[in-house]
Design a protein around this motif. Structure first.
Motif, PDB file in Angstrom:
ATOM      1  N   THR A   1       0.884  -1.164   0.000  1.00 53.36           N
ATOM      2  CA  THR A   1       0.000   0.000   0.000  1.00 53.36           C
ATOM      3  C   THR A   1       0.918   1.210   0.000  1.00 53.36           C
TER       4      THR A   1
ATOM      5  N   LYS B   1      -3.022   0.289  -8.269  1.00 47.72           N
ATOM      6  CA  LYS B   1      -4.013   1.310  -8.559  1.00 47.72           C
ATOM      7  C   LYS B   1      -3.364   2.507  -9.213  1.00 47.72           C
ATOM      8  N   SER B   2      -4.099   3.061 -10.118  1.00 43.06           N
ATOM      9  CA  SER B   2      -3.644   4.278 -10.772  1.00 43.06           C
ATOM     10  C   SER B   2      -3.733   5.428  -9.788  1.00 43.06           C
TER      11      SER B   2
ATOM     12  N   ASP C   1       5.170 -11.411   0.948  1.00 35.97           N
ATOM     13  CA  ASP C   1       5.278 -10.492   2.074  1.00 35.97           C
ATOM     14  C   ASP C   1       5.304 -11.217   3.418  1.00 35.97           C
TER      15      ASP C   1
ATOM     16  N   GLY D   1       3.563 -11.572  -3.593  1.00 34.73           N
ATOM     17  CA  GLY D   1       3.001 -12.650  -2.786  1.00 34.73           C
ATOM     18  C   GLY D   1       3.916 -13.215  -1.723  1.00 34.73           C
TER      19      GLY D   1
ATOM     20  N   GLY E   1      -4.828   4.083  -1.875  1.00 35.81           N
ATOM     21  CA  GLY E   1      -5.070   3.848  -0.458  1.00 35.81           C
ATOM     22  C   GLY E   1      -6.210   4.685   0.061  1.00 35.81           C
TER      23      GLY E   1
ATOM     24  N   HIS F   1      -2.204  -3.256   2.472  1.00 35.19           N
ATOM     25  CA  HIS F   1      -3.557  -3.272   1.915  1.00 35.19           C
ATOM     26  C   HIS F   1      -3.566  -4.072   0.610  1.00 35.19           C
ATOM     27  N   GLY F   2      -3.859  -3.394  -0.500  1.00 39.50           N
ATOM     28  CA  GLY F   2      -4.119  -4.105  -1.751  1.00 39.50           C
ATOM     29  C   GLY F   2      -3.024  -5.067  -2.186  1.00 39.50           C
TER      30      GLY F   2
ATOM     31  N   ASP G   1       7.057  -2.937  -2.212  1.00 32.50           N
ATOM     32  CA  ASP G   1       6.092  -3.036  -3.304  1.00 32.50           C
ATOM     33  C   ASP G   1       6.842  -3.538  -4.528  1.00 32.50           C
TER      34      ASP G   1
END
Ligand SMILES: Nc1nc2c(c(=O)[nH]1)N[C@H]1C(S)=C(S)[C@@H](COP(=O)(O)OP(=O)(O)OC[C@H]3O[C@@H](n4cnc5c(=O)[nH]c(N)nc54)[C@H](O)[C@@H]3O)O[C@H]1N2
Ligand SMILES: Nc1nc2c(c(=O)[nH]1)N[C@H]1C(S)=C(S)[C@@H](COP(=O)(O)OP(=O)(O)OC[C@H]3O[C@@H](n4cnc5c(=O)[nH]c(N)nc54)[C@H](O)[C@@H]3O)O[C@H]1N2
Ligand code: SF4
Ligand code: SF4
Ligand code: SF4
Ligand code: SF4
Ligand code: SF4
Ligand SMILES: [Mo]
Lengths: 1028, 356, 241
Positions: A290, A892-893, A346, A344, A296, A510-511, A321
């Motif tokens: 995130t 996310k953009s 983390d 994947g 976020g 998060h994502g 990230d």
């Protein structure tokens, strides 16, 4: 003179060519003659007049031609308070900026007592106020106002013509809509369709053999997106009045795995509470999957706070990230660092940190040692954990992997209360004696591995912390490093840095957790916070302040319950209940083959859209008969779903009725039978709390600051979710709507006929919450804020004494707790609105649950598992790296969201989403910036342009989310006789979800989801790329 | 790879569209052709008399059409009035707005004076238009003194045009490709070769071809000069002696487009030179090549120069399209030239048999 | 109901012009001196959210795809192979020696006493000479008007005592706007605090910009020797668009 024919032709041709070439110029020349060449303003060009003027003394003069109102943005799920500037004559939104009262847009935010006039001065140039009190809307928040005037809006009820998804619609009247939807019939000439009235059968079981599934009404499902401040209205209708259990939001394809991991830590895997760093005072934050500034929640507030903290405050941070994000900024030097990671993995990073914290003895022993909240507080800790609680580890013991409870040690409790909240946990005190967690007088032992006599038998027990420690020690640092691709010494340094800042450090995710090991990755990362003892500390890991409840049994009106209210029951279609309680299990067990289930079950997950659709369409555990899509777009948003269900969705025999309520035609409701227009952004009512990340209470108001564009119902209301549901309720004579549906504490009743009946009364509840009600709005507030426009509605709907108070909320765009209230009055180092839940280092519901395909138990604490399919098979086993050398991730953009594509100003700045690959991979594959590539996963392939730079982990291909649309304007629909305009640019780019994986290990061959959380897997898809 | 990668960037599209290329091309040719007409029509050098007539035609065709292209680039032709209402005399472009009419007046006067006797002769022949010819001839005297005076005005205008068109572009420091004293020279020299090309073309269409060696001799010289100027620029750029050429070269580095364009320009220039030199009697090919060269120089300078980003890494490559501001405009201007040519050649014979 | 305010129509009109004299003087200007407007961009605080870009575009009703300000965003790698994100918010620098002015044939572009460089849209002929002359690509010919366009420092707002749209909405708080002649102004204070650390774009151009930067990356301050992802994308409002 004689001009030959040939010359004449030539001359005329030349002249014609000239005319064609000069046409535009000539046109402009005519324009000039018609006076079109003069600018609107000599130097300001087309810019509209300012909304107000402020002089050197701070005096304000407003521009009567414009309206400035405070309401809420819906440009993403952050839902910031914004100020909308409107041209009164045309009703056009000129521009959007921030609401200075809202902490989501302003830091620090203005106190509510400031008048609207003051609030306008506060954002002006007067004494530099508008710089310090800057109140903002992000790029998207600015541009999405364009969508209001989009040519792709649905403004009238639509009924499909021809087969589903054929892009042809017939506008129908509201009456026809309600009639057909309620009563069904041969609606499309394809045979009879059950209407909602027939489907609201609360008695007949879906399957008499499986009464646990519930009654027929459950075969109607409602999918919504995010609570935009209106969800409870929809729930009131579909759950409390209509009665289906299947009403779910987008959580399972938003950040489900993260939320579940957090839910595991805080012991509630249904509501899944979560925390955020206290950005303003944090010293070190580890962001994993995130990135503040990139996306976020709250997008904007995080961006503002991080920017401030890294340049002027004390914050430094690391963003883990696979992709370089906007959290990074080279100008701030080492204050913010990007740490690339393999997707994947983390959990490996987290467990390495945990191991290192144990090994260097940097866990917060003080915090961890207190077994209950009270004791912790007495000892200076604003939260507590179950680190010291003892878990039964005795093999074959009936309570194996569950906590030892007071009742196990003979404490008397009625049977139905055993193992519930009142049944205390057991710890060992410092003397080594068992003690009930709620009776402990001091610190308890942290790392326990012991044998106790329970019920006369020897039972081996371990403390929760001990179990976590053992799990962490399973692998050593080099092994963890090998798994995640981050060097061991970096991992150790991260642990050291976190420990060095202790309670002013935190780990957030998060994502990025939406991978095949997402749940455990998240649980492991969140567990670090508990080990740091940072929960509820200033600068630490803090809870959301929450909102002010509008729709409860409030001080002014009861918006919660009503006579005849239904309590939905049965098995949710998302199968987020234990498989072991199903009739299927019983039958299979009787046949001695209890596992696998026909499809996975998710006892530790919330409602799952990911599972509802594939299951509901294939009829497992039961079939859907009607689907309602309210502002929901699973076909675009759920990874792999399109591959699985698009074909079936087009078949009315598989799913007889699809109704959508949405302002647009999206990828999902393109398959609908009916589309009902809904209000868009500033047209809507609503009361919405901040999603998270605001430590003070915040409730933003949504009210129609502009006239809704949709057509009107016969009684003059704009058509939208509320008016549609009210009409349905009335047509079916359901309770909770119409005359007398709302009551007040005095027992008076009020009607629920219009949206205002609901939202304004909700506003009254908000106004009266807390120690004393809010102040009254002044006439000036009301006029300056444009609330004047709806004043008649307030006066018509509310009790006289409520008008000015609800107006007070509307004039300020919500109710916001003062910023200084973030911290505890007595103990300013603690948060005032704390996370009350205990930190669970061991989660017994998780630890005791079994994988419904294999019958194998899940680990009850943080652990590292590699990304796997539903039955636990590692992805690499089935799709080896040799054949699938790349991993796809999604991010996310910073500009787009999943539905902002129609804001063409955004698109004109950033027109598409090339897939990002590392130069090393590009070189290997012979790809260059701008090349067209074919990206394949085991389930599908797409063609995309590549972007090459080093801002991505080698071996990863990253897809920015928000592009690759097939709808929302990307396809021109025919509505009645009118054809929507073509705009191919709205279809630009690609959507990773189109190549999402089908899980080969699932008996039902459905999209890959995390096996605990049921959340969509969009990160770490095995893939390969070649030049197209 | 240590170059920054622009993830989100922005390039301005070219602000001077192909209209500008057309204008600079046409006006340059017109002035050059005007000068080429002088030896024949003012000094009455026999070898130049035919050339002089074709040159005058070229000066007229191009001179009458060039301002049309210029107005198009103003996006709104009616705005030209502002040039005279609010001139900013610090701007070369403002001066241009005075030089253009000066030159055109000189040119038209000069042309009329030169054509008067022929007009009178045409009136004599009778026919439908003889009254018009008579009026145009206004007596039909050949007045060398007046011609000389008009030529002086025209020459002054032409010189100023060559000066201002070069300077206007050269002073733009922000465009490294433009900001070099070599630029006005290059424009002037290529205008001459373009002018020679146009005259050569008309010579081929109308004349007898007797002037070919003369034209080619001059063409050869001007191509040598062009090559020399290009070489000088390259020298300055490579050596780093002048900042702007060096900057411009740096911006071109690694671009295939530039490499190909430069190679094409050099190749065709060399070819023109070789043709003019070794095929002295051939008119058409060197003429067309020279026209092409003069046009290409301007295209590369204007469109290429505007492609070089001033900020950031993003280039807005000008792509020809079928819009009025692009191919249609170019074709349209060619069409206008053709029409003017046809009209002029229809009302007045320009060949050598017609008496001057 | 005494707490119930008087909400008559009349109140509407009485509340609106609740003004005093002197509104002509913008709120940010210091009492005694004439203002000189400038901007300071603290790139450390920029998150490349493009709120400024979009706000400017909306405020000034610019044609789509034509921006007065844009935040250029780069992936930059060090020699050691460390990659990071670099940003450059770009707009008109309101130069003290603006090369865009002398070239204008009709004197349509001018610098006001308060430092703001503007285009008089009534006079501009759209010749784009100024566009060529600006070293920062700050100008363009507006597709709607066919005239020179560029950042105006939102002079219409500044005159009204408001902040420029991009500043108002700067999410990271990177854009600071104010009067450099007023030593008390935010911008003056910050410029002082950052003494010696602020930079301008292309100082060698001799334009003396009045947009100052903190944390400006050298390799980005002019033409960037690198590739652009923008080059492969469709461009709105342009040919073929
Ligand atoms: N590959 C990939 N997939 C993802 C993500 C990702 O990052 N990568 N992100 C995921 C996340 S985090 C989420 S939350 C989901 C989102 O997915 P969903 O929640 O399904 O939907 P959205 O596409 O956000 O919006 C749904 C609909 O809301 C409608 N809508 C927009 N504005 C308004 C309004 O003002 N009023 C009303 N009534 N309706 C409105 C739009 O028409 C749109 O069709 O997608 C997920 N999918
Ligand atoms: N600009 C913008 N802001 C938004 C939204 C939006 O659409 N646009 N949507 C809103 C919504 S609905 C939500 S839920 C939030 C979501 O906000 P976030 O959760 O912060 O965003 P995501 O992009 O879903 O995921 C975060 C990051 O995870 C990275 N990632 C991918 N795979 C992995 C992995 O395996 N490990 C790690 N460590 N990282 C990985 C991605 O590169 C991405 O940068 O944002 C909200 N705010
Ligand atoms: S962060 Fe989201 S809600 Fe807030 S202004 Fe931006 S788009 Fe709107
Ligand atoms: S930045 Fe460009 S447009 Fe702005 S003042 Fe300077 S030269 Fe003129
Ligand atoms: S475009 Fe307008 S402002 Fe610019 S130079 Fe030409 S006339 Fe002047
Ligand atoms: S000051 Fe105004 S015109 Fe200039 S960039 Fe900012 S918003 Fe745009
Ligand atoms: S609004 Fe501010 S933080 Fe956002 S991109 Fe613009 S300058 Fe940067
Ligand atoms: Mo989300």
């Amino acid at each position: 003179m004689k001009i030959s024919k040939r010359r004449q032709v030539l001359a005329l041709g030349g002249l014609a060519a000239f005319a064609a070439g000069y046409s535009e110029t000539a046109g402009r020349m005519v324009g000039k003659l018609l006076g079109k060449d003069a600018p609107k303003h000599k130097t300001a060009g087309d810019a509209p007049e300012p909304e107000f003027r402020i002089d050197r003394k701070g005096n304000l003069e407003v521009n009567p031609a414009q309206q400035v109102s405070y309401t809420t943005c819906l440009g993403c799920t952050t839902m910031c308070g914004v100020r909308v500037r409107i041209d009164r004559t045309s009703g056009k939104v000129l521009r959007v900026a921030g609401n200075p009262y809202s902490p989501l847009s302003t830091d620090p935010h203005l106190p509510m007592k400031a008048s609207v006039r003051d609030s306008f001065v506060a954002i002006s140039g007067y004494k530099g106020k508008g710089l310090d009190g800057r109140s903002t809307a992000c790029g998207r928040g600015n541009a999405v106002a364009q969508q209001i005037d989009s040519p792709y809006r649905v403004l009238t009820p639509l009924k499909r013509i021809g087969p589903r998804n054929s892009g042809q619609w017939e506008p129908i009247s509201f009456e026809q809509l309600v009639k057909e939807v309620v009563h069904g019939g041969n609606l499309f000439g394809e045979g009879p369709v059950d209407g909602l009235a027939a489907l609201r059968d609360l008695k007949t079981p879906i399957d008499p053999q499986q009464p646990a599934l519930g009654s027929v009404v459950n075969q109607v499902a409602v999918l919504s997106s995010v609570n935009d401040g209106r969800e409870n209205f929809a729930r009131r209708f579909f759950q409390k009045a209509y009665g289906t259990i299947n009403f779910i939001g987008h959580g399972s394809y938003c950040g489900g795995s993260y939320r579940s991991g957090s839910g595991a830590l805080f012991g509630d895997m249904k509501a899944m509470p979560h925390c955020k760093p206290d950005f303003s005072n944090a010293e070190f934050v580890l962001f994993v999957g995130t990135a503040p500034g990139q996306a976020g929640n709250p997008f904007k507030r995080q961006g503002t706070l991080v920017a401030k903290a890294r340049s002027e405050g004390k914050l430094s941070y690391v963003v883990v990230d696979p992709v370089l994000t906007h959290a990074d900024n080279v100008a701030s030097g080492d204050r913010g660092r990007w740490l690339p990671i393999r997707p994947g993995t983390d959990g490996a990073l987290a467990m390495a940190i945990i191991r290192q914290l144990f090994e260097t003895d940097r866990i917060d022993r003080h915090f961890l040692s207190f077994p209950n909240a009270e004791l912790a507080r007495q000892n200076g800790e604003p939260s507590f954990s179950n680190a010291t609680h003892l878990v039964v580890v005795e093999p074959k013991h009936p309570r194996e992997r569950r906590f030892l409870r007071a009742s196990d040690l003979g404490f008397e409790l009625p049977e139905e209360q055993r193992y519930k909240e009142g049944d205390a946990f057991v710890c060992l005190d410092e003397a080594g004696q068992p003690v009930f967690s709620n009776q402990a007088k001091g610190a308890c032992q942290l790392l326990v591995d012991s044998v106790l006599t329970v019920g006369g038998k020897e039972v081996r027990v371990k403390s929760a912390l001990k179990l976590l420690q053992e799990e962490a020690m399973r692998l050593d640092l080099p092994a963890y490093a090998a798994a995640c691709g981050i060097p061991a010494d970096t991992l150790a340094a991260l642990a050291q840095e976190l420990a060095a800042h202790g309670k002013r450090a935190s780990v957030i995710a998060h994502g990025g957790m939406m991978s095949g090991s997402g749940f455990y990755n998240a649980y492991a990362l969140m567990s670090i916070n508990a080990l740091l003892g940072n929960i509820n500390w200033k600068g630490g890991f803090v809870a959301n302040g929450g909102g002010f409840k509008d729709n409860g049994e409030g001080p002014r009106y009861n918006l919660d319950s009503f006579p005849g209210m239904v309590k939905p029951a049965g098995t949710p279609l998302g199968r987020n209940v234990p498989y072991e309680k199903t009739a299927e299990f019983a039958a299979k067990k009787a046949a001695d083959k209890p596992y696998p289930a026909s499809a996975p079950w998710f006892p530790n997950a919330p409602g799952l859209t990911t599972e509802l659709l594939p299951g509901g369409i294939s009829g497992y555990p039961y079939a859907l008969k009607a689907l309602v899509l309210w502002s929901s777009n699973p076909l675009y948003g759920v990874t792999g779903l399109r591959n699985k269900i698009a074909k079936d969705l087009a078949d009315p025999k598989k799913l007889p009725l699809i109704i959508s309520v949405d302002p647009f035609i999206n990828e999902s409701n393109a398959y609908a039978d009916y589309i009902v227009p809904d209000s868009l952004m500033y047209e809507s009512w609503g009361w919405v709390a901040a999603w998270n990340g605001v430590p003070t209470k915040a409730m933003s108001a949504r009210w129609p600051v502009i006239e809704p564009k949709a057509d009107k119902t016969p009684d003059g209301q704009a058509i939208g979710m509320e008016t549609f549901f009210i009409a349905l309720a009335k047509a079916m004579q359901l309770p909770g709507f119409g005359a007398g549906a709302i009551s007040d504490p005095e027992g008076q009743t009020y009607p629920l006929n219009t949206p205002e009946d609901w939202y304004l009364r909700g506003g009254a509840n908000i106004a009266w919450l807390g120690k004393e009600p809010v102040a009254d709005a002044t006439a000036e507030d009301i006029i300056l804020s444009g609330v004047e426009r709806i004043r008649p509605l307030l006066e018509k709907t509310l009790k006289p004494e409520e008008v000015a108070k609800v107006a007070f909320l509307l004039t300020r765009g919500g109710r916001y707790q003062p910023g200084k209230d973030a911290y505890d009055e007595e103990n300013p180092e603690w948060m005032r609105n704390p996370m009350k839940a205990m930190a669970h280092l061991w989660n017994e519901n998780l630890g005791a649950a079994k994988n419904s395909l294999t019958g194998k138990r899940f680990t009850g604490c943080a652990t590292w598992v590699e990304p796997s399919f539903a039955d636990g098979t590692p992805v690499g086993k089935i799709y080896p790296a040799a054949q699938w050398p790349l991993q796809l991730v999604s991010y996310k953009s910073a500009l787009q969201n999943p539905y902002s594509i129609g804001a063409t100003r955004l698109l004109s700045l950033h027109p598409e989403n090339p897939v990002l690959i590392h130069p090393a991979d590009a070189q290997r594959l012979g790809l260059e910036m701008g090349d067209l590539a074919e990206i394949s996963t085991p389930t599908g392939s797409l063609k995309a342009r590549v972007m090459v730079h080093a801002g991505v982990t080698p071996g990863v291909a990253a897809v920015e989310h928000g592009f690759g649309h097939r709808e929302l304007g990307a396809r021109a629909h025919r509505i009645g006789k009118a054809q929507q305009p073509e705009n191919k640019h709205l279809a630009a780019g690609v959507n990773l979800n189109d190549v999402g994986l089908i899980d080969p290990t699932r008996p039902d061959k459905a999209p890959w989801v995390d096996s605990v959380s049921g959340a969509a897997v969009r990160n770490g898809l095995p893939a390969r790329i070649s030049r197209a | 790879m240590n170059h920054p990668v622009e993830i989100l960037g922005f390039a301005r599209e070219a602000a001077w569209l192909p209209w500008a290329v057309q204008y600079f091309f046409l006006i340059g040719i017109s002035t050059a052709a005007f000068f080429l007409s002088l030896p024949g029509l003012v000094w009455r050098l026999p070898a130049w008399q035919g050339i002089g007539r074709r040159a005058l035609l070229a000066a007229l065709v191009c001179g009458l059409t060039a301002p049309v292209a210029l107005l198009a680039d103003l996006h709104q032709p009616g705005r030209f009035l502002n040039f005279y209402l609010h001139p900013n005399l610090g701007s070369w472009m403002a001066w241009g707005s005075f030089f253009i009419p000066l030159y055109l007046i000189g040119l038209l006067l000069y042309a009329w004076l030169c054509l008067r006797p022929q007009l009178a002769a045409l009136a004599e022949r009778g026919g439908q238009l003889s009254a018009l010819y008579r009026r145009l001839a206004y007596g039909g005297h050949d007045s060398p003194g007046a011609i000389r005076a008009a030529a002086v005005v025209g020459a002054l205008g032409a010189l100023l045009i060559l000066l201002y068109t070069g300077m206007e572009v050269m002073v733009v420091e922000a465009r490294p490709l433009w900001h070099t004293p070599l630029l006005p020279l290059l424009f002037a020299v290529s205008a001459v070769s373009g002018g020679l090309g146009m005259v050569g073309l008309f010579e081929a269409l109308i004349g007898q071809g007797a002037a070919a060696p003369l034209i080619n001799r001059w063409q050869e010289r001007s191509q040598w000069l062009t090559l020399g100027l290009l070489a000088a620029w390259l020298l300055l750029a490579v050596s780093g002696l002048a900042a702007s050429p060096a900057d411009a070269l740096a911006a071109m580095r690694g671009s295939l487009g530039w490499l190909l364009s430069a190679a094409w320009l050099l190749g065709t220039t060399a070819l023109t030179l070789w043709l003019a030199r070794s095929r002295r009697d051939v008119l058409l090919w060197p003429a067309l090549l020279a026209l092409h060269g003069a046009w290409l120089v301007r295209w590369m300078v204007f469109m290429g120069g505007q492609n070089m980003p001033k900020m950031g890494a993003s280039t807005h490559i000008y792509a020809l399209s079928l819009s009025p501001d692009s191919v249609l405009g170019i074709v349209g201007m060619a069409g206008l030239c053709l029409t003017v040519y046809i009209i002029l050649t229809s009302i007045i014979p320009w060949d050598d048999r017609a008496e001057a | 109901m005494s707490s119930h305010p008087d909400l008559s129509r009349r109140a509407f009109f009485t509340a609106l012009p609740a003004v005093t004299a002197g509104l002509a003087v913008p709120a940010q200007a210091a009492e005694d001196s004439k203002p000189h407007w400038s901007m300071l961009v603290d790139t450390r605080r920029c998150i490349a959210c493009q709120a400024c870009t979009m706000a400017c575009s909306m405020e000034n009703a610019s044609p789509e795809g034509e921006f007065r300000t844009v935040v250029a965003t780069y992936a930059v790698s060090t020699q050691e192979g460390k990659t990071g994100l670099a940003v450059l918010p770009r707009l008109c620098n309101h130069c003290e020696q603006p090369p865009c002015i002398p070239v204008c044939p009709v004197g349509a572009t001018f610098k006001r006493e308060d430092g703001i460089v503007l285009v008089d849209g009534e006079r501009c002929v759209g010749c784009a000479y100024c566009v060529q002359a600006c070293p920062y690509d700050a100008r363009f010919v507006n597709h709607h008007t066919g005239k020179a366009d560029k950042c105006t420092f939102c002079s219409h707002r500044v005159e009204a005592g408001l902040l420029p749209a991009c500043v108002e909405t700067c999410v990271g708080g990177a854009r600071i706007f104010g009067d450099v002649n007023d030593p008390q102004s935010d911008i003056s204070q910050r410029l002082k605090a950052a003494e010696g650390k602020t930079r301008v774009l292309k100082p060698e151009a001799g334009t003396n910009p009045h947009v100052f930067y903190i944390g400006l990356d050298d390799q980005l301050s002019g033409r960037v020797d690198g590739v652009s992802a923008a080059d492969m994308m469709w461009r709105p409002g342009h040919q073929g668009g």
